[in-house]
Design a protein around this motif. Structure first.
Motif, short mmCIF file in Angstrom:
data_model
loop_
_atom_site.label_atom_id
_atom_site.label_comp_id
_atom_site.label_asym_id
_atom_site.label_seq_id
_atom_site.Cartn_x
_atom_site.Cartn_y
_atom_site.Cartn_z
N MET A 105 0.85 -1.19 0.00
CA MET A 105 0.00 0.00 0.00
C MET A 105 0.88 1.24 0.00
O MET A 105 1.51 1.56 1.01
N ASN A 196 -8.77 -3.19 -3.84
CA ASN A 196 -9.19 -1.80 -4.03
C ASN A 196 -8.27 -0.80 -3.34
O ASN A 196 -8.34 0.40 -3.62
N TYR A 197 -7.41 -1.28 -2.44
CA TYR A 197 -6.58 -0.37 -1.65
C TYR A 197 -5.09 -0.48 -2.00
O TYR A 197 -4.30 0.36 -1.59
#
Length: 239
Positions: A105, A196-197
């Protein structure tokens, strides 16, 4: 006619309605020569005690009352079960030794293992879920594999394991609580949402768990307690 005995017509109709794979059920009061060549089996579903003729070749015998499978013959179940047991043990150790996923991330890399997932749930103040995951995904499968190794390794070495009856009872009680497939399904759903992240890469642990599910299923299909007792009887009576 006493209430505890079937009429001949009732018995014929009951056998006629049974599935084709079922065996004939011999009454304990039938002729003695037939009783000598038959074995008593209790149905695991309805507890009906039945006499099955000696099995030859590949056959499947079912309960005449409820249809549950009583006995399924095939290759040497002890050898097949032990081979699948070693494979399941290796996959289980891999599943608990490596990471499930690696998450990237914004340049921050983090990974989580199966024991790490339990610890993370505990630290997030979700002790009930953490204990459920620990019990159903780690402790119960580990106990099942350890108990089966305790039975099968000595048998294949020509030795007699200790506490066979107690071990089989514990195995019967623990089997419904092994829910590896539920954890894998939940992990796959969580991974799909994490896409999605950031970047998510499945780790060796996840692949090991995915492979462990069919191996466990095949192992418990080949697992037959009757063969364990038969091997023990051969060890007690070498003649």
């Amino acid at each position: 006619m006493s209430p505890g005995r079937f009429r001949t017509s009732d018995r014929y109709n009951q056998q006629k309605m049974a599935p084709k794979f079922m065996t004939d059920v011999a009454s304990p009061t039938e002729a003695e020569p037939q009783a000598e060549c038959a074995e008593l089996h209790a149905c695991p579903e309805c507890d009906l005690l039945q006499r099955l003729q000696h099995i030859t070749g590949r056959e499947t015998h079912g309960c005449i009352r409820c249809g549950a499978v009583l006995f399924r013959s095939g290759p040497d179940s002890l050898v097949v079960t032990l081979a699948l047991l070693w494979a399941a043990t290796i996959l289980f150790l891999m599943a608990n030794s490596f990471e499930i996923v690696t998450i990237n991330m914004r340049g921050n890399l983090s990974d989580v293992s199966l024991p790490g997932a339990v610890l993370a749930l505990w630290q997030q103040e979700r002790p009930f879920i953490a204990l459920i995951v620990l019990f159903t995904t780690i402790l119960v499968p580990a106990a099942l594999l350890a108990l089966l190794l305790h039975l099968y390794v000595p048998l294949m070495l020509g030795l007699q394991p200790s506490g066979v009856g107690l071990t089989l009872r514990i195995l019967h009680l623990l089997r419904p609580w092994a829910m590896t497939e539920v954890f894998v399904l939940g992990a796959l759903v969580a991974i799909a949402k994490l896409f999605n992240y950031g970047s998510v890469q499945p780790g060796p642990s996840l692949w090991s768990l995915c492979a462990l599910m069919p191996v466990l299923s095949a192992m418990f299909t080949a697992y037959r307690p009757d063969d364990i007792w038969a091997r023990l009887a051969q060890e007690d009576d070498p003649s």
